[in-house]
Design an enzyme around this catalytic site. Structure first.
Site, PDB file in Angstrom:
ATOM      1  N   ARG A 149      12.665  14.444 -15.570  1.00 50.31           N
ATOM      2  CA  ARG A 149      13.123  15.028 -14.307  1.00 50.31           C
ATOM      3  C   ARG A 149      14.146  14.109 -13.626  1.00 50.31           C
ATOM      4  NH1 ARG A 149       8.381  17.199 -10.362  1.00 50.31           N
ATOM      5  NH2 ARG A 149       8.453  15.133  -9.453  1.00 50.31           N
ATOM      6  N   LYS A 164      11.099   2.478 -15.859  1.00 49.13           N
ATOM      7  CA  LYS A 164       9.833   1.746 -15.953  1.00 49.13           C
ATOM      8  C   LYS A 164       8.687   2.752 -15.885  1.00 49.13           C
ATOM      9  CE  LYS A 164       6.417   0.052 -13.591  1.00 49.13           C
ATOM     10  NZ  LYS A 164       5.516   0.238 -14.665  1.00 49.13           N
ATOM     11  N   GLU A 167       2.215   1.403 -16.970  1.00 49.89           N
ATOM     12  CA  GLU A 167       1.653   0.608 -18.076  1.00 49.89           C
ATOM     13  C   GLU A 167       0.549   1.379 -18.814  1.00 49.89           C
ATOM     14  OE1 GLU A 167      -1.052  -2.682 -17.315  1.00 49.89           O
ATOM     15  OE2 GLU A 167      -0.890  -2.269 -15.168  1.00 49.89           O
ATOM     16  N   ALA A 220       2.197   4.441  -0.958  1.00 56.25           N
ATOM     17  CA  ALA A 220       2.203   3.014  -0.617  1.00 56.25           C
ATOM     18  C   ALA A 220       3.300   2.278  -1.381  1.00 56.25           C
ATOM     19  CB  ALA A 220       0.838   2.408  -0.930  1.00 56.25           C
ATOM     20  N   GLU A 239       9.390  10.641  -4.752  1.00 59.12           N
ATOM     21  CA  GLU A 239       8.445  11.753  -4.947  1.00 59.12           C
ATOM     22  C   GLU A 239       7.063  11.143  -4.824  1.00 59.12           C
ATOM     23  OE1 GLU A 239       9.091  14.871  -5.299  1.00 59.12           O
ATOM     24  OE2 GLU A 239      11.225  14.884  -5.790  1.00 59.12           O
ATOM     25  N   ARG A 267      -5.874  21.312 -12.742  1.00 59.57           N
ATOM     26  CA  ARG A 267      -4.919  20.910 -13.762  1.00 59.57           C
ATOM     27  C   ARG A 267      -4.935  19.387 -13.857  1.00 59.57           C
ATOM     28  NH1 ARG A 267       1.116  21.432 -12.376  1.00 59.57           N
ATOM     29  NH2 ARG A 267       2.179  20.775 -14.227  1.00 59.57           N
ATOM     30  N   CYS A 273       0.134  15.434  -8.061  1.00 61.51           N
ATOM     31  CA  CYS A 273       0.516  15.309  -6.647  1.00 61.51           C
ATOM     32  C   CYS A 273       0.509  16.660  -5.952  1.00 61.51           C
ATOM     33  CB  CYS A 273       1.894  14.684  -6.556  1.00 61.51           C
ATOM     34  SG  CYS A 273       3.073  15.551  -7.601  1.00 61.51           S
ATOM     35  N   GLU A 370      -5.558  11.974  -0.545  1.00 58.03           N
ATOM     36  CA  GLU A 370      -5.522  12.572  -1.885  1.00 58.03           C
ATOM     37  C   GLU A 370      -6.708  12.063  -2.706  1.00 58.03           C
ATOM     38  OE1 GLU A 370      -1.959  11.039  -3.665  1.00 58.03           O
ATOM     39  OE2 GLU A 370      -1.435  12.967  -4.497  1.00 58.03           O
TER      40      GLU A 370
HETATM   41  P1  NAP Z   1       1.564   4.129  -8.389  1.00 55.35           P
HETATM   42  O1  NAP Z   1       0.456   3.180  -8.436  1.00 55.35           O
HETATM   43  O2  NAP Z   1       2.423   4.146  -7.182  1.00 55.35           O
HETATM   44  O3  NAP Z   1       2.437   3.856  -9.694  1.00 55.35           O
HETATM   45  C1  NAP Z   1       3.620   4.556  -9.976  1.00 55.35           C
HETATM   46  C2  NAP Z   1       4.558   3.641 -10.729  1.00 55.35           C
HETATM   47  O4  NAP Z   1       4.936   2.564  -9.881  1.00 55.35           O
HETATM   48  C3  NAP Z   1       3.940   3.025 -11.972  1.00 55.35           C
HETATM   49  O5  NAP Z   1       4.941   2.888 -12.962  1.00 55.35           O
HETATM   50  C4  NAP Z   1       3.512   1.662 -11.463  1.00 55.35           C
HETATM   51  O6  NAP Z   1       3.411   0.707 -12.492  1.00 55.35           O
HETATM   52  C5  NAP Z   1       4.664   1.333 -10.555  1.00 55.35           C
HETATM   53  N1  NAP Z   1       4.409   0.303  -9.548  1.00 55.35           N
HETATM   54  C6  NAP Z   1       3.234  -0.082  -9.022  1.00 55.35           C
HETATM   55  N2  NAP Z   1       3.451  -1.097  -8.124  1.00 55.35           N
HETATM   56  C7  NAP Z   1       4.784  -1.335  -8.108  1.00 55.35           C
HETATM   57  C8  NAP Z   1       5.633  -2.248  -7.419  1.00 55.35           C
HETATM   58  N3  NAP Z   1       5.146  -3.115  -6.528  1.00 55.35           N
HETATM   59  N4  NAP Z   1       6.951  -2.204  -7.664  1.00 55.35           N
HETATM   60  C9  NAP Z   1       7.458  -1.336  -8.554  1.00 55.35           C
HETATM   61  N5  NAP Z   1       6.722  -0.461  -9.251  1.00 55.35           N
HETATM   62  C10 NAP Z   1       5.395  -0.438  -9.022  1.00 55.35           C
HETATM   63  O7  NAP Z   1       1.082   5.635  -8.584  1.00 55.35           O
HETATM   64  P2  NAP Z   1       0.163   6.189  -9.738  1.00 55.35           P
HETATM   65  O8  NAP Z   1      -1.240   5.872  -9.391  1.00 55.35           O
HETATM   66  O9  NAP Z   1       0.665   5.794 -11.065  1.00 55.35           O
HETATM   67  O10 NAP Z   1       0.440   7.765  -9.586  1.00 55.35           O
HETATM   68  C11 NAP Z   1      -0.277   8.552  -8.746  1.00 55.35           C
HETATM   69  C12 NAP Z   1       0.491   8.824  -7.469  1.00 55.35           C
HETATM   70  O11 NAP Z   1       1.748   9.412  -7.787  1.00 55.35           O
HETATM   71  C13 NAP Z   1      -0.207   9.837  -6.603  1.00 55.35           C
HETATM   72  O12 NAP Z   1      -0.146   9.445  -5.259  1.00 55.35           O
HETATM   73  C14 NAP Z   1       0.593  11.108  -6.832  1.00 55.35           C
HETATM   74  O13 NAP Z   1       0.518  12.035  -5.776  1.00 55.35           O
HETATM   75  C15 NAP Z   1       1.963  10.566  -7.010  1.00 55.35           C
HETATM   76  N6  NAP Z   1       2.815  11.524  -7.733  1.00 55.35           N
HETATM   77  C16 NAP Z   1       3.796  12.155  -7.049  1.00 55.35           C
HETATM   78  C17 NAP Z   1       4.582  13.088  -7.685  1.00 55.35           C
HETATM   79  C18 NAP Z   1       5.670  13.810  -6.950  1.00 55.35           C
HETATM   80  O14 NAP Z   1       6.513  14.405  -7.602  1.00 55.35           O
HETATM   81  N7  NAP Z   1       5.698  13.784  -5.622  1.00 55.35           N
HETATM   82  C19 NAP Z   1       4.381  13.358  -9.045  1.00 55.35           C
HETATM   83  C20 NAP Z   1       3.387  12.686  -9.728  1.00 55.35           C
HETATM   84  C21 NAP Z   1       2.600  11.751  -9.041  1.00 55.35           C
HETATM   85  P3  NAP Z   1       2.048   0.434 -13.278  1.00 55.35           P
HETATM   86  O15 NAP Z   1       1.390   1.764 -13.543  1.00 55.35           O
HETATM   87  O16 NAP Z   1       2.523  -0.213 -14.539  1.00 55.35           O
HETATM   88  O17 NAP Z   1       1.236  -0.421 -12.391  1.00 55.35           O
END
Ligand code: NAP
Length: 473
Positions: A149, A164, A167, A220, A239, A267, A273, A370
């Site tokens: 996307r 990136k 992990e 966050a 996003e 799903r 999200c 969430e």
């Molecule tokens: P996340 O913890 O924010 O992680 C997302 C990405 O950011 C991962 O690649 C993560 O790396 C990386 N990351 C973490 N800390 C970082 C930092 N300090 N600097 C740079 N990158 C960093 O979110 P998640 O738990 O993977 O995903 C779930 C969240 O995504 C939910 O809140 C969901 O609603 C949201 N989401 C939103 C959408 C949308 O289109 N709005 C779509 C899908 C998901 P690591 O995993 O390697 O730690």
């Protein structure tokens, strides 16, 4: 999961959340590798952006074709590293590849403008040019689609990218990148770094060569990236998380509402999200809906996503299960009742029983934040105004769903909802041809559709002056 094998090498172990088995390991990267990837993207930008739109389009189309011809392999990798049922993984490959196909076509439609001049001897133009090197940070819940996307529109208009991935899900990303090379996308155009999230993120933020950050993930981390982009004044798209209301009115078609709410909630085991996070049910239909919905949820088979007929895989990790447990404990201590589920699944690991909670109110954690798991909280409401008030009473504004057979109501409520996406009598609404993005703290910008490409383009105004002679000869 990161392991240290010694001074010379760190690896990320990719674990199958359904079994605990280690699928494989990949290199653990940080600042140095990210700096190298940025240089590679920066050096390639000059040549890639000068390819004609038609050349870029053909490469993207080929990439799409390769993803589709490798859909089984990509889906298998996804289920192994992320846990979603194979059928859903195949669906994600089609959805994710769809962005590449769509933007292969859009590449040829990036038009500029001619503006009527204000002075007779001038001609005014607007050119659209790629922003440059893009840093794309993506989550684990959609290991392919959240990448395509971003990368689809970026590559279509001539940007180069450093991705990136999470992990937890590097394999799908690496496989997709390998297919991009096979499609003829030159090395250096698409770069993938996996490893230390904050080191990689900080390196992308600090580099003046990176002109844009695009992020999908938690609110966050999104806020950190927004603040971190300030120093080098980067373009940024976010996003972020949602808190989707799913409003079922008394006049809803019960079957349509149950089917839609089920799809919107469960799903990816509730880990999206746009998952219905709060199911608001009008008092006249509450009992009937709660019974029919619980019955439908009971039929969701939980297990290893590779097994035929499984509808709910494991959650991504132990922390995700603990969050679900915490939210359920909070809700029941404040008066909610467990209609179905409410426990870890007997399969162990990170499997959780699909859960329905009744008598939830808007003071409980489960409706404030969430839950990101297979928990459907039912909240009772009286009037349309109450439903709109409860739905909008949050800092999130990504997706909302309404179920009603009244056309005037569907318009009234849709217009009143402070959300970027609204599903009316439908629980599955994401598609590459429509704009995806949130209001309020759910994000900035839009992805997918004809609007998604603007995020990767700069507008350049050109004033051609001193034209008097040309028109007086
Ligand atoms: P996340 O913890 O924010 O992680 C997302 C990405 O950011 C991962 O690649 C993560 O790396 C990386 N990351 C973490 N800390 C970082 C930092 N300090 N600097 C740079 N990158 C960093 O979110 P998640 O738990 O993977 O995903 C779930 C969240 O995504 C939910 O809140 C969901 O609603 C949201 N989401 C939103 C959408 C949308 O289109 N709005 C779509 C899908 C998901 P690591 O995993 O390697 O730690």
């Amino acid at each position: 999961m990161q392991i240290h094998l010694g001074d010379w090498e760190d690896r990320i172990l990719v674990q199958n959340p359904a079994t605990g088995d280690i699928v494989t390991s990949v290199a653990y990267m940080g600042k140095k590798e990210t700096t190298d990837a940025i240089s590679s993207a920066y050096n390639t930008f000059n040549s890639w952006s000068k390819h004609t739109a038609s050349e870029r389009s053909k490469c993207l189309r080929k990439w799409y074709d390769l993803m589709i011809s490798h859909k089984e392999e990509l889906a298998l990798l996804m289920t192994l590293e992320q846990g979603k049922p194979l059928k859903e993984a195949l669906g994600e490959v089609a959805y994710g590849a769809g962005f590449i196909e769509f933007f292969a076509e859009e590449a040829k439609r990036i038009y500029g403008d001619i503006i009527p001049a204000t002075l007779a001897d001038r001609r005014l133009f607007v050119l659209k040019q790629p922003v440059g090197v893009v840093g794309a940070i993506t989550p684990w819940n959609f290991p392919l689609a959240m990448i395509t996307r971003k990368v689809g529109p970026a590559l279509a208009c001539g940007c180069t990218v450093v991705v990136k991935p999470s992990e937890y899900t590097p394999l799908t990303a690496l496989a997709a990148a390998e297919l991009s090379l096979q499609a003829g996308i030159p090395p250096g155009v698409l770069n993938v770094v996996v490893g230390n999230a904050s080191d990689i993120g900080d390196t992308l933020l600090q580099s003046t060569k990176v002109r844009k950050i695009t992020f999908t993930g938690s609110t966050a981390v999104g806020k950190k990236l927004l603040a971190g982009s300030a120093n080098t004044v980067k373009r940024i798209s976010l996003e972020l998380g949602g808190n989707a209301p799913c409003i079922v009115f008394d006049d809803a078609d019960l079957d349509v509402a149950v089917k839609g709410a089920l799809a919107a909630k469960f799903r990816n085991s509730g880990q999206t999200c746009v998952c219905a996070n709060r199911i608001l049910v009008q008092e006249g239909i509450y009992e009937k809906f709660a019974n029919a919905f619980a019955k439908a949820v009971q039929n969701l088979h939980v297990g290893n996503g590779l097994v035929e007929g499984i509808a709910q895989g494991p959650l991504i990790n132990e922390a995700a299960v603990e969050k679900v447990e915490k939210f359920i404990k909070d809700a029941t201590s404040k008066g909610a009742n467990v209609i179905l589920g409410g426990r870890r699944h007997s399969l162990g690991m990170t499997f959780y029983e699909p859960t329905v909670l009744g008598n939830v109110n808007d003071e409980m954690l489960v409706s404030r934040e969430e839950v990101f798991g297979p928990v459907a909280p039912l909240l009772r409401f009286k009037t349309e105004e109450d439903a709109i008030h409860i739905a909008n009473d949050t800092n999130a504004g990504l997706a909302a769903y309404i179920f009603t057979t009244s056309i005037p109501r569907s318009w009234r409520v849709t217009e009143a909802l402070e959300y970027g996406l609204v599903g009316v009598n439908e629980g599955l609404i994401s598609t590459e041809v429509a704009p995806f993005g949130g209001f309020k703290q759910s994000g900035l910008g839009r992805e997918g559709s004809k609007y998604g490409i603007d995020e990767y383009l700069e507008l350049k105004y050109v004033c051609l002056g001193n034209m008097k002679e040309a028109y007086t000869k």
